[in-house]
Design a protein around this motif. Structure first.
Motif, PDB file in Angstrom:
ATOM      1  N   LEU A 142       0.856  -1.183   0.000  1.00  0.00           N
ATOM      2  CA  LEU A 142       0.000   0.000   0.000  1.00  0.00           C
ATOM      3  C   LEU A 142       0.904   1.250   0.000  1.00  0.00           C
ATOM      4  O   LEU A 142       1.680   1.432   0.928  1.00  0.00           O
ATOM      5  CB  LEU A 142      -0.838  -0.038   1.285  1.00  0.00           C
TER       6      LEU A 142
ATOM      7  N   ASP B  52       3.386   1.139   3.334  1.00  0.00           N
ATOM      8  CA  ASP B  52       2.434   1.370   4.425  1.00  0.00           C
ATOM      9  C   ASP B  52       3.123   1.328   5.790  1.00  0.00           C
ATOM     10  O   ASP B  52       3.790   0.350   6.137  1.00  0.00           O
ATOM     11  CB  ASP B  52       1.344   0.291   4.364  1.00  0.00           C
TER      12      ASP B  52
ATOM     13  N   VAL C 173      -2.990   7.102   2.470  1.00  0.00           N
ATOM     14  CA  VAL C 173      -2.748   6.179   1.364  1.00  0.00           C
ATOM     15  C   VAL C 173      -3.113   6.831   0.034  1.00  0.00           C
ATOM     16  O   VAL C 173      -4.179   7.427  -0.100  1.00  0.00           O
ATOM     17  CB  VAL C 173      -3.626   4.911   1.551  1.00  0.00           C
TER      18      VAL C 173
ATOM     19  N   ARG D 207      -4.537   6.126  -3.250  1.00  0.00           N
ATOM     20  CA  ARG D 207      -5.313   5.007  -3.803  1.00  0.00           C
ATOM     21  C   ARG D 207      -5.086   4.879  -5.290  1.00  0.00           C
ATOM     22  O   ARG D 207      -5.574   5.686  -6.081  1.00  0.00           O
ATOM     23  CB  ARG D 207      -6.797   5.194  -3.483  1.00  0.00           C
TER      24      ARG D 207
ATOM     25  N   ASP E  42      -6.330   2.833  -7.246  1.00  0.00           N
ATOM     26  CA  ASP E  42      -7.541   2.487  -8.002  1.00  0.00           C
ATOM     27  C   ASP E  42      -8.410   3.733  -8.252  1.00  0.00           C
ATOM     28  O   ASP E  42      -9.500   3.634  -8.796  1.00  0.00           O
ATOM     29  CB  ASP E  42      -8.352   1.411  -7.264  1.00  0.00           C
ATOM     30  N   SER E  43      -7.909   4.893  -7.850  1.00  0.00           N
ATOM     31  CA  SER E  43      -8.734   6.106  -7.963  1.00  0.00           C
ATOM     32  C   SER E  43      -8.170   7.103  -8.978  1.00  0.00           C
ATOM     33  O   SER E  43      -8.528   8.273  -8.970  1.00  0.00           O
ATOM     34  CB  SER E  43      -8.817   6.805  -6.600  1.00  0.00           C
TER      35      SER E  43
ATOM     36  N   VAL F 233     -14.153   4.113  -7.398  1.00  0.00           N
ATOM     37  CA  VAL F 233     -13.982   3.625  -6.021  1.00  0.00           C
ATOM     38  C   VAL F 233     -15.289   3.678  -5.222  1.00  0.00           C
ATOM     39  O   VAL F 233     -15.290   3.449  -4.016  1.00  0.00           O
ATOM     40  CB  VAL F 233     -12.869   4.409  -5.276  1.00  0.00           C
TER      41      VAL F 233
ATOM     42  N   HIS G  32     -11.124  11.502   3.081  1.00  0.00           N
ATOM     43  CA  HIS G  32     -10.609  11.528   1.705  1.00  0.00           C
ATOM     44  C   HIS G  32     -10.360  12.954   1.228  1.00  0.00           C
ATOM     45  O   HIS G  32     -11.112  13.863   1.588  1.00  0.00           O
ATOM     46  CB  HIS G  32     -11.618  10.904   0.729  1.00  0.00           C
TER      47      HIS G  32
ATOM     48  N   PHE H  43      -5.851  11.913  -8.252  1.00  0.00           N
ATOM     49  CA  PHE H  43      -5.919  10.734  -7.378  1.00  0.00           C
ATOM     50  C   PHE H  43      -6.627  11.117  -6.083  1.00  0.00           C
ATOM     51  O   PHE H  43      -6.772  12.300  -5.768  1.00  0.00           O
ATOM     52  CB  PHE H  43      -4.527  10.155  -7.073  1.00  0.00           C
TER      53      PHE H  43
ATOM     54  N   GLU I 225      -6.363   8.904   1.004  1.00  0.00           N
ATOM     55  CA  GLU I 225      -7.300   8.355   1.987  1.00  0.00           C
ATOM     56  C   GLU I 225      -6.606   8.189   3.341  1.00  0.00           C
ATOM     57  O   GLU I 225      -5.438   7.805   3.394  1.00  0.00           O
ATOM     58  CB  GLU I 225      -7.789   6.986   1.483  1.00  0.00           C
TER      59      GLU I 225
ATOM     60  N   ASN J 100      -5.248   6.545   6.565  1.00  0.00           N
ATOM     61  CA  ASN J 100      -4.707   5.182   6.656  1.00  0.00           C
ATOM     62  C   ASN J 100      -5.672   4.267   7.407  1.00  0.00           C
ATOM     63  O   ASN J 100      -6.062   4.560   8.530  1.00  0.00           O
ATOM     64  CB  ASN J 100      -3.351   5.217   7.367  1.00  0.00           C
TER      65      ASN J 100
END
Lengths: 483, 42, 94
Positions: free
Chosen positions: A3, A320, A326, A328, A330-331, A358, A451, A474, A477, A479
């Motif tokens: 992460l 991490d 974080v 992300r 995927d974003s 997301v 976020h 992006f 987020e 943690n």
């Protein structure tokens, strides 16, 4: 998959009123009208004013972006009394100190400082926590007579001056006739190197990270480093890594105008997630060319020339640690070629699509970090309020999707809650999203919100190779391990 | 002023409506863009 | 300009503010009084419009306009921008 987290960030600001003369627009206009510069000089701010300027205090982390909402504009008329040159997110240095740092960053004797001034700069930097003994030894002077001779010999050296016009040194060009190594280009590149190096040292020091622990440094500035055979060849990142003592790092530069830093953070996150590297720094140096870009407008309005600071930044990313926010992967929002040039399509690609990816909604983002340009600087020349325009487009998209009411009141409320006033110097690649990073890390760590979205846009069309612009985004987020 | 058949110089702006967006509009109105620029002051 | 001739030539702007719209309208009609503009000082004497003006908008395919421009109507001060451009046109009798 690891992460990727954003561990820390630092901004390094240098107040450089004397160097405003070497910004591109002042260079251009003063060549046409010599008298212009003596008029402009009267509108250069003293260092204390730059420190007390509220937007700078926001960038340094001494006050929040939202605190500017209640401060009447123009902000330069309302100095912040409780100001400091240092804050949790960075430092603002004087021009005398910066000239010393430029000399220390120069391994090729391009910068000559006059004897007396070199000693002065050395004295000022002696106790600076980020300046090494080796740096101080580099700050040597030459007799003023040699500087006068060099400036007069027609070899293309440029004078270096303080705010009051006093010549304290020069920058010379490379001996052979190479336009990519001319004095103005070398000065631009050294300014970027010195300010990014100071930011990188600061973030390493501030986060308790050994320089040896960084494995990769990504440069995201816009300067073109190279000789004429390799103009823009780049990897200023490695020079910065070297100067910051990151002996175990290599690196590269990522180019995409103003949105390069956000691209670079996504690349850094990907390299960490894939396990290629454990620790990556993203850096960007100050933009000399942008100094004084709107000085004609500021003179016409009889206001201070506000484009008088260089800004470097350094972001530390890693695996991490159970605490840091974080990134992300995927974003990611992408302004692809097919998206075209309409604002609506661009913002859908950068904001709506990543939210869909997301499964989050517009109001789930505590804040949107967009183009954070300071409206004190831009409104005077008709560019308007850049962040406000961005926030209004985002609010309009939220209304179109029925996530907020489509009344003007509801959109304004969305802008007030999820946006913020612009506070960034107009330093090219620095202003897009990145200036908010320090505040976002603070708020995500304290769980003020979960976020924040970072979106940046770049004006690729300025290079005349395409009509397209670019953009990328992006979501950061809190943690998940931190609760 | 009828745009049909007109040659159009387009000066878009990044903070407003970019050049290529205006270009698409002009073509739909039957005009011929001869120069498309986008200004950026930041 | 030389290639196309002035007769059938118009300028269309996409400026975000009245100040910027006026600077460009004047730049492209009278020469370059702009503070940061790269366009050099030739007086072109061309009629200048803004893409948001009803006279222009009305001739654009509504579908294309919706995709390319319309969101900015809720973001920018449309009336001020239109006013700025039309008053430059008016002042020059174009």
């Amino acid at each position: 998959m690891e992460l990727p987290v954003v561990r820390d960030v630092r901004f390094f600001l240098a107040h450089t009123p004397g160097l405003v003369r070497h910004g591109y627009k002042p260079t251009l206009d003063v060549a046409r009208d010599q008298a212009l510069w003596s008029k402009a000089q009267a509108y250069l701010r003293p260092y204390a004013d730059a420190v007390a300027y509220a937007p700078h205090q926001v960038l340094l982390g001494n006050r929040t972006p939202d605190s500017l909402t209640d401060l009447p504009q123009p902000w330069y008329n309302h100095p912040y009394s409780n100001s400091s040159r240092r804050g949790p997110h960075g430092e603002l240095m004087s021009e005398e100190e910066l000239y010393g740092l430029l000399r220390a960053s120069d391994g090729f004797d391009f910068i000559w400082l006059e004897d007396g001034f070199a000693a002065e700069a050395q004295g000022l930097l002696e106790r600076h926590p980020l300046v090494s003994r080796k740096d101080l030894q580099q700050i040597v002077g030459v007799p003023f007579s040699r500087i006068e001779e060099k400036l007069a010999d027609g070899t293309g050296a440029l004078p270096l001056t303080l705010r009051d016009g006093r010549v304290i040194g020069l920058i010379r060009r490379r001996l052979q006739d190479d336009s990519s190594l001319a004095a103005d280009i070398l000065l631009e590149n050294l300014a970027a190197k010195a300010t990014a190096t100071a930011a990188l040292r600061a973030v390493l020091e501030g986060s308790g990270t050994n320089p040896e622990g960084v494995q990769y440094v990504i440069g995201s500035g816009e300067e073109a480093v190279g000789d004429r055979y390799n103009r823009g060849g780049g990897n200023l990142a490695k020079a910065i890594a070297e100067a910051a003592g990151c002996v175990d790092a290599t690196g590269c530069d990522v180019k995409s105008f103003c949105c390069a830093p956000v691209h670079a953070m996504i690349i850094a996150g990907s390299l960490i997630a894939s396990g290629v590297y454990e620790s990556v720094a993203v850096v960007g140096g100050g933009s000399l060319a942008k100094l004084g870009m709107k000085f004609r407008g500021h003179l016409a309005k009889e206001m201070p020339i506000l484009e008088d600071v260089l800004v470097g930044f350094a972001i530390l990313m890693g695996r991490d640690d159970g605490r840091s926010p974080v990134l992300r992967l995927d974003s990611i929002g992408r302004h692809t070629v097919g998206v075209g040039s309409a604002q609506q399509q661009i913002m859908e690609a950068l904001v709506s699509k990543p939210l869909d990816q997301v499964g989050l909604h517009f109001r789930d983002m505590g804040k949107y970090a967009t183009e954070m340009h300071n409206p004190d600087i831009t409104e005077t020349v008709g560019t308007g309020n850049v962040p406000l325009t961005n926030y209004r487009v985002i609010a309009a998209l939220a209304a179109q999707r029925g996530e907020i009411a489509s009344t003007a009141e509801a959109r304004d409320r969305f802008v007030a809650e999820h946006g913020m006033p612009g506070f960034s110097p107009t330093q090219g690649h620095v202003a897009s999203a990145i200036p908010y990073l320090g505040h976002a890390l603070d708020s995500l760590r304290t769980r003020e919100y979960q976020h924040a979205m970072f979106l940046a846009k770049g004006s690729l069309f300025l290079g005349r190779m395409t009509q397209l612009s670019d953009g990328v985004s992006f979501i950061l987020e809190a943690n998940p391990g931190q609760a | 002023m009828n745009l049909k058949g007109k040659h159009v110089i387009i000066v878009g702006e990044r903070e407003g409506i970019p050049g290529p967006a205006i270009e698409a509009c002009m073509r739909s109105a039957g005009a011929e863009p001869v120069l498309v620029q986008t200004q950026c002051f930041v | 300009m030389k290639r196309y001739g002035k007769k059938d030539m118009v300028v269309v702007l996409g400026s975000p503010t009245s100040e910027s719209a006026e600077v460009f309208a004047r730049t492209l009609t009278e020469g370059d009084p702009s503070w940061v503009g790269p366009l050099a000082g030739v007086a072109l004497g061309l009629p200048v419009y803004h893409v948001l003006e009803p006279e222009i908008k009305g001739q654009i395919d509504p579908q294309v306009y919706r995709e390319q421009v319309s969101i900015m109507e809720s973001v920018l001060d449309v009336e001020a921008v239109i006013q700025a451009v039309s008053s430059v046109r008016g002042s020059l009798g174009l």
